[in-house]
Design a protein around this motif. Structure first.
Motif, short mmCIF file in Angstrom:
data_model
loop_
_atom_site.label_atom_id
_atom_site.label_comp_id
_atom_site.label_asym_id
_atom_site.label_seq_id
_atom_site.Cartn_x
_atom_site.Cartn_y
_atom_site.Cartn_z
N ARG A 1 -48.47 92.41 54.76
CA ARG A 1 -48.77 92.36 56.28
C ARG A 1 -48.81 90.89 56.70
O ARG A 1 -49.22 90.03 56.06
N ILE A 2 -48.18 90.65 58.04
CA ILE A 2 -47.87 89.10 58.31
C ILE A 2 -49.06 88.87 59.51
O ILE A 2 -48.70 89.76 60.62
N GLU B 1 -53.09 88.30 61.09
CA GLU B 1 -54.31 89.20 61.33
C GLU B 1 -53.89 90.46 62.18
O GLU B 1 -54.78 91.42 62.19
N LYS B 2 -52.83 90.34 62.76
CA LYS B 2 -52.34 91.39 63.95
C LYS B 2 -51.35 92.12 63.45
O LYS B 2 -50.93 93.12 64.20
N GLY B 3 -50.72 91.88 62.22
CA GLY B 3 -49.61 92.53 61.79
C GLY B 3 -49.59 93.83 61.13
O GLY B 3 -50.96 94.32 61.13
N GLU B 4 -48.93 94.51 60.91
CA GLU B 4 -48.78 95.86 60.54
C GLU B 4 -48.27 95.77 59.06
O GLU B 4 -47.92 94.88 58.56
N ARG B 5 -48.83 97.00 58.30
CA ARG B 5 -48.52 97.12 56.93
C ARG B 5 -47.12 97.76 56.78
O ARG B 5 -47.03 98.69 57.08
N VAL C 1 -39.81 94.28 64.45
CA VAL C 1 -40.85 93.14 64.38
C VAL C 1 -41.19 92.48 63.11
O VAL C 1 -41.21 91.49 62.75
N THR C 2 -41.84 93.44 62.17
CA THR C 2 -42.50 92.98 60.85
C THR C 2 -41.46 92.47 60.10
O THR C 2 -41.46 91.28 59.32
N LYS D 1 -40.52 89.01 61.61
CA LYS D 1 -41.53 87.88 61.24
C LYS D 1 -41.56 87.45 59.78
O LYS D 1 -41.56 86.25 59.57
N THR E 1 -49.82 87.12 54.71
CA THR E 1 -51.28 87.32 54.74
C THR E 1 -51.77 88.05 53.75
O THR E 1 -52.86 88.06 53.13
N ASP E 2 -51.16 89.26 53.58
CA ASP E 2 -51.61 90.41 52.62
C ASP E 2 -50.32 90.80 51.82
O ASP E 2 -49.36 91.26 52.47
N ILE F 1 -42.09 106.09 56.82
CA ILE F 1 -43.09 105.14 57.15
C ILE F 1 -44.49 105.11 56.69
O ILE F 1 -44.83 106.30 56.31
N MET F 2 -44.95 104.05 56.51
CA MET F 2 -46.37 104.04 55.59
C MET F 2 -47.31 103.36 56.31
O MET F 2 -47.00 102.71 57.01
N VAL F 3 -48.64 103.42 55.92
CA VAL F 3 -49.52 102.56 56.41
C VAL F 3 -50.54 102.19 55.21
O VAL F 3 -50.35 100.87 55.15
N ASN G 1 -57.10 93.75 48.72
CA ASN G 1 -55.65 93.77 48.31
C ASN G 1 -55.43 94.02 46.64
O ASN G 1 -54.36 93.76 45.79
N ARG H 1 -55.06 103.86 61.83
CA ARG H 1 -54.48 103.22 62.70
C ARG H 1 -55.01 102.57 63.86
O ARG H 1 -55.00 101.34 64.32
N MET I 1 -56.27 99.18 61.89
CA MET I 1 -55.21 98.48 62.38
C MET I 1 -55.04 97.90 63.77
O MET I 1 -54.15 97.32 64.39
N GLU J 1 -51.59 93.50 71.56
CA GLU J 1 -51.21 92.51 70.65
C GLU J 1 -51.16 92.71 69.23
O GLU J 1 -50.65 91.77 68.50
N TYR J 2 -51.40 94.08 68.97
CA TYR J 2 -51.29 94.51 67.45
C TYR J 2 -49.96 95.25 67.17
O TYR J 2 -49.58 95.71 68.02
N ASP J 3 -49.48 94.90 66.04
CA ASP J 3 -48.14 95.50 65.68
C ASP J 3 -48.18 96.83 65.35
O ASP J 3 -47.04 97.47 65.63
N THR J 4 -49.12 97.46 64.79
CA THR J 4 -49.12 98.70 64.34
C THR J 4 -49.16 99.71 65.66
O THR J 4 -49.85 99.41 66.31
#
Ligand code: FAD
Ligand code: FAD
Ligand code: SF4
Ligand code: SF4
Ligand code: FES
Lengths: 274, 496
Positions: free
Chosen positions: A37-38, A40-44, A68-69, A72, A83-84, A213-215, B239, B290, B294, B300-303
Motif C-alpha cells: 500500500r502506498i 495512507e490513502k493508498g489501495e492494497r 494509479v498504484t 505511484k 507504507t505497508d 483483483i485483491m483487497v 502487517n 472497502r 479503505m 481522495e482514496y485510491d480503493t
C-alpha cells in the motif's frame, strides 16, 4: 514502513524494486506474493516476490505500470519508504522433478514466472521457456530466464524481436517437437486462457498463476474469488496457482474488468496531479 | 471476574448507596419513563456517515440512572457475559460520580464505550433487568448508560490508564487485534507481561475497524482504547500474518512463552448459486472493508467500490444491517434486506433493525435468492428470489425455512451484498498442524482457561465461537489471560 534500497527501470513500463523486508525475505518461497500500500490513502495491491535475499533481508518486486498504484510505486525513489508491505502470501509453488517443463510468460507475467523457472530448473527439470509480449521493449528478464532455462523462445506480436506470433504459436511448436510433461503459464488472463486451451488439446497438465483483483490477501473478503471446476475458490489463500484446465477464465476476465471505469477515472485524475 | 456475591453486597452496602436508595421511593423510580436516546434524523443521517445515536446528556443520564432500583438481587448482572457490576456503575451516574462510574465499568470490561454501543442488550443485560422480567416495563437503558459513562471519561481527558504490575520480562504474543485480542493484551499487560499484538492488516481493531461502520462505532473510539494499551506498554505489530510472516515456532525462538489466538471468523461464506461471481456481487466483508477500512467511497482514496441504485443485501444479522445501511448512505435509492426467515428470527440487534426501517430500508422476509443475472459486461442486473415458509424448529431452535416451489420472481438489482455468515479464519489452524479443530474449523479450547490442546496456546473470540459478539470475544480474551497467567506461573513455580 519498508525502505526501497534500489530501483531500476527494466523497460519504459516495468521497474524492478528492491525493498527491505527481512522477515518476508526469510520466509518467502517461489510463488509467494506480497500486498503493498502506498500512502495512507493508498489501495492494497498484490505483487509477486520475484526474488529474495534472506541474508541482506531484501525482496525484489517487478512492477508493470498499469494504473494509479503501480505508477505511484514506480515513482518512488531509492531511500523512499513503502507504507505497508505484508507477506509472504499465497501458497508456494509445488516444486518437483517431472521431466520437461514448458514455461510460458506473457508481459509482466514474466516476472512472477522467473522464480518458478529457477526452482523447477534447480529441481532437475528440463526447462523450455517461451517469453511473449507485444513488442521488443516489453520483453523483460531475458538474461535471467536464459540462465535457468535449457531453451528460450521469444515471441512478439509485431515481430520486432524473436519470432512474430502469439505465445501459443511458440508453445505449439515445442509441443509438436518433443514430449512435454508439464506446462506453466503466467500472464494476462486472456493469454492464460488460450495457453490452457492449447495444452488441454495435447493433454499436458498445466498450472496457471492467477492475477485477480485483491483487497486483504488473507482470505477475508472474497474479492479474489474464481471458479475452479465450478467451485468458488479464493486466489489469495487457495492459490495463486491452479490447474489451468479447471479455471473459468471467462468469468475471471469479466471480474478483472469490474472497476475498469473507476480505475480509468482515477488514473486520469492522477495524471493531472503530476 | 470481580462479581462475587459478597463483593457485590459489600459495594451495595456502602453508605452513599444506601442513602441514594432511600432518597427516592421505588414507586417514583418505576414511574419514570425510559429516556430516549437522542438520534440524528433519518433523512439527514442516511446521507452521511455520522454516528446515528447522539448519546445521553448528563441530565438525561442521571434521570435514566434513577430508574434503576439497585436490586438486592441484580439479575441484570447474570445477563452480562462479563458480569459488569451494573447497579454500582449506574448508581455512580445517579450521584454524579461519572468518572467513578467509568472506573467500575473497567473493572470487568476493557471496552465499555464499544460495548455500550454494539452489545445486543435486549438479549443480554437488559433482557435480564427486573423491569423487563417482573414489571413488564422497558428495562433500564444499561447500554446507553454504559456508553455515557465511558464517553464522559474519554471526553474529560482524564482517562484512567490501568496500573500495571512490575514487568516480569516474560514475552507473550497476541494474534489478532480484534476485541478478543485487545482484551487479552490489556489483562496480560496489567499482570506485568511484555505483550506484543500481531495484526495481519495495516490497521488495528479487527471487525471494530473494518466491519462495524462509522455510523455505529466511530473509529476514534477504538483508537483511543488502542492508545491506552500502548500507554500500558503493549507493542503492536501490523502487517504481520502469523503463520506466514512468521510461524509460531519462529516466535517461540524469539522468546515468546505463550500465545493467544484471536484471529476471528474472517472467511466469508457464499451461497454457491448460479451467477454469484458476477461483478457487483460482494461478500459483506469485502463491501464493508472497502468502505470502512479503505475509505473507498471517499474520492481522495485510491480503493474503488461500486455504487448501486438498487441494492439487495442477503441475510438478517448485524453484518447485513450494516451493509444495507452503508449502501443507503452511498446513494442507493432502493436498499433491500432479503432474508429467508421472518423478522422474529433475525439475529441483528433490535435497534439496528429499527434504525434501518427509519432510514427507508425495505425488508423482504421469507425470501431467498436462487440465481443472479448480468448484463453483457458481467455486472449483475437482476436476481431471482424464491419465497419461503417456516417449518419445524431446527438445531438452532429457530424455525427452518422451506422453499415454496413455483414461487420464484425476478427483481432488478445492480449491487448485491451476500451476508450469510462467516467461517473461522483458517490461516492459523492450517499453519499449526497439531492444533485440535472442530469440523466447523473452530478451535477446541477448555471452557475455563481457554487453553487449546497445545499447552502454551490459548484462543478465544470468533475463532472459537465461529461468529459471536464483541462482548463474548472480550470475555474470552480475559479468561484466556487468566489461563495464560496461571499456566506460566505454575510452570515457573514447578521449575523452582
Ligand atoms: C497474486 C498476484 C501477483 C501479481 N504479481 C504482479 C507482479 O509481480 N507484477 C505486476 O506488475 N503485477 C502483478 N500483479 C497484478 C497487479 O496486482 C495489478 O497490476 C495491480 O493491482 C494494478 O493496480 P493499479 O492501481 O496500478 O491499476 P488499476 O487502476 O487497478 O488497474 C489498471 C488496469 O489494470 C487492470 N488490472 C487491475 N488489476 C489487475 C490484475 N490483478 N491483473 C491484471 N490486470 C489488472 C485493470 O482492469 C485496469 O485495466 C499480480 C496480481 C496478483 C493477484
Ligand atoms: C459487520 C459486523 C457487524 C457486527 N456487529 C456487531 C454488533 O453490533 N454487536 C456485537 O456484539 N457484535 C457484532 N459483530 C460481531 C463481532 O464484531 C465479532 O464477534 C467480534 O469482533 C469478534 O472478535 P475477535 O477478536 O474474535 O475477532 P475479529 O474482530 O474478527 O478480529 C480478528 C483479527 O485478527 C486478525 N488476524 C486474523 N488472522 C491473523 C493472523 N494469522 N495473524 C495476525 N492477525 C490475524 C484479523 O485481521 C482481525 O483484525 C459484528 C460483526 C460484523 C462483521
Ligand atoms: S457489556 Fe454489554 S451485556 Fe454487559 S452490561 Fe454492558 S451492554 Fe450489557
Ligand atoms: S435488574 Fe435492572 S433495576 Fe435491578 S439493578 Fe439491574 S438494572 Fe437496576
Ligand atoms: S483478497 Fe480478500 S479474500 Fe482474497
Amino acid at each position: 514502513m519498508n525502505k526501497i534500497v534500489s530501483r531500476k527501470n527494466l523497460s519504459e513500463h516495468v521497474v524492478k524494486i528492491d525493498i527491505e523486508a527481512p522477515l518476508i525475505a526469510k520466509k518467502r518461497k517461489a510463488g509467494h506474493f506480497v500486498i503493498v500500500r502506498i500512502g495512507e490513502k493508498g489501495e492494497r495491491i498484490p505483487l509477486t516476490i520475484s526474488s529474495a535475499d534472506p541474508e541482506r533481508g531484501i525482496i525484489t518486486l517487478i512492477v508493470q505500470k498499469v494504473g494509479v498504484t503501480s505508477h505511484k510505486l514506480s515513482a518512488l525513489k531509492e531511500g523512499d519508504f513503502i507504507t505497508d508491505v505484508v507477506g509472504p502470501l499465497g501458497k508456494a509453488t509445488h516444486i518437483e522433478k517431472v521431466g520437461t517443463v514448458l514455461c510460458a510468460g506473457g508481459g509482466v507475467g514474466i516476472a512472477p514466472l522467473l522464480p518458478i523457472v529457477e526452482e523447477m530448473h534447480k529441481a532437475g527439470n528440463r526447462i523450455i521457456t517461451v517469453l511473449a509480449a507485444r513488442s521488443r521493449e516489453l520483453i523483460i528478464l531475458e538474461d535471467e530466464m536464459r540462465a535457468h532455462s535449457d531453451e528460450v523462445i521469444i515471441m512478439t506480436d509485431d515481430g520486432s524481436y524473436g519470432k512474430k506470433g502469439l505465445v501459443t504459436n511458440g508453445m505449439e511448436e515445442v509441443i509438436r517437437k518433443e514430449k512435454i510433461d508439464m506446462a506453466i503459464t503466467i500472464g494476462p488472463a486472456i493469454m492464460m486462457k488460450y495457453c490452457a486451451l492449447l495444452t488441454k488439446k495435447y493433454n499436458i497438465p498445466t498450472v496457471a498463476s492467477l492475477n485477480t483483483i485483491m483487497v486483504d490477501g488473507t482470505g477475508m473478503c472474497g474479492a479474489c474469488r474464481v471458479s475452479i471446476n465450478g467451485e468458488t475458490k479464493f486466489v489469495c489463500v487457495d492459490g495463486p496457482e491452479f490447474d489451468a484446465h479447471a479455471v473459468n477464465f471467462d468469468e475471471m476476465l469479466l471480474r478483472l474488468g469490474g472497476y475498469r471505469e473507476e480505475e480509468r477515472i482515477a488514473y486520469e485524475s492522477y495524471l493531472k496531479t503530476l | 471476574m470481580n462479581n462475587h456475591p459478597d463483593y457485590l453486597k459489600e459495594c451495595r452496602e456502602q453508605e452513599w448507596r444506601v442513602e441514594l436508595r432511600k432518597s427516592m421511593k421505588a414507586k417514583e423510580r418505576t414511574a419514570l419513563e425510559r429516556v430516549k436516546m437522542p438520534e440524528h434524523e433519518p433523512e439527514v443521517r442516511s446521507r452521511d456517515h455520522r454516528e446515528v445515536n447522539i448519546g445521553l446528556s448528563e441530565e438525561q443520564a442521571v434521570v435514566e440512572a434513577k430508574r434503576c432500583l439497585d436490586c438486592a438481587d441484580p439479575t441484570c448482572i447474570s445477563g452480562c457475559p462479563v458480569g459488569i457490576n451494573i447497579p454500582a456503575f449506574i448508581k455512580n451516574i445517579e450521584r454524579g460520580a461519572f468518572l467513578e462510574s467509568a472506573r467500575v465499568l473497567k473493572e470487568t470490561n476493557t471496552l465499555p464505550a464499544v460495548c455500550g454501543r454494539v452489545c445486543p442488550q435486549e438479549v443480554q443485560c437488559e433482557e435480564a433487568c427486573f423491569y423487563a422480567r417482573k414489571l413488564h416495563l422497558l428495562p433500564v437503558a444499561i447500554g446507553n448508560l454504559e456508553r455515557f459513562a465511558a464517553d464522559y471519561e474519554r471526553n474529560s481527558g482524564k482517562i484512567s490508564i490501568p496500573e500495571t504490575e512490575k514487568s516480569n520480562g516474560i514475552k507473550v504474543a497476541i494474534i489478532g487485534s480484534g476485541p478478543a485480542g485487545l482484551a487479552a493484551a490489556a489483562d496480560m499487560a496489567r499482570l506485568g507481561y511484555s505483550v506484543t499484538v500481531f495484526e495481519a492488516l495495516h490497521e488495528l481493531g479487527g471487525v471494530l475497524k473494518y466491519g462495524i461502520p462509522e455510523f455505529r462505532l466511530p473509529n476514534e473510539i477504538v483508537d483511543v482504547e488502542i492508545d491506552n494499551l500502548k500507554k500500558m506498554g503493549v507493542s503492536f505489530h501490523t502487517n504481520f500474518v502469523v503463520g506466514k510472516t512468521a510461524d509460531l515456532d519462529d516466535l517461540r525462538k524469539e522468546g515468546y512463552r505463550a500465545f493467544f489466538i484471536g484471529s476471528g471468523a474472517g472467511l466469508p461464506r457464499f451461497m454457491n448459486i448460479p451467477g454469484e461471481n458476477y461483478i457487483g456481487i460482494f461478500s459483506s466483508n469485502e463491501y464493508l472493508t472497502r468502505v470502512n477500512l479503505m475509505n473507498a467511497a471517499k474520492e481522495e482514496y485510491d480503493t474503488p467500490v461500486l455504487f448501486g441504485r438498487k441494492v439487495a443485501v442477503i441475510g438478517g444479522g448485524n453484518t447485513a444491517m450494516d451493509s444495507v445501511r452503508t449502501a443507503r448512505r452511498l446513494g442507493a435509492e432502493k436498499a433491500m434486506i432479503i432474508y429467508r426467515r421472518t423478522e422474529e428470527e433475525m439475529p441483528a440487534r433490535k435497534e439496528e433493525i429499527k434504525h434501518a426501517r427509519e432510514e427507508g430500508i425495505e425488508f423482504h422476509m421469507l425470501s431467498n435468492p436462487v440465481e443472479y443475472f448480468a448484463d453483457q459486461n458481467g455486472r449483475v442486473n437482476r436476481m431471482r428470489i424464491q419465497k419461503m415458509k417456516l417449518g419445524e424448529p431446527d438445531s438452532s431452535g429457530r424455525r427452518r425455512p422451506i422453499p415454496i416451489e413455483g414461487s420464484e420472481y425476478d427483481t432488478e438489482v445492480d449491487l448485491v451484498v451476500v451476508s450469510v455468515g462467516v467461517s473461522p479464519n483458517p490461516l492459523i489452524p492450517s499453519s499449526v498442524k497439531e492444533l485440535e479443530v472442530t469440523r466447523w474449523g473452530t478451535l477446541v479450547v477448555d471452557k475455563e482457561s481457554m487453553q487449546t490442546n497445545i499447552p502454551e496456546l490459548f484462543a478465544g473470540g470468533d475463532i472459537v465461537r465461529g461468529g459471536a459478539t464483541v462482548i463474548l470475544a472480550m470475555g474470552d480474551g480475559r479468561k484466556a489471560a487468566a489461563g495464560m497467567h496461571k499456566t506460566i506461573t505454575d510452570n515457573v513455580l514447578n521449575k523452582k
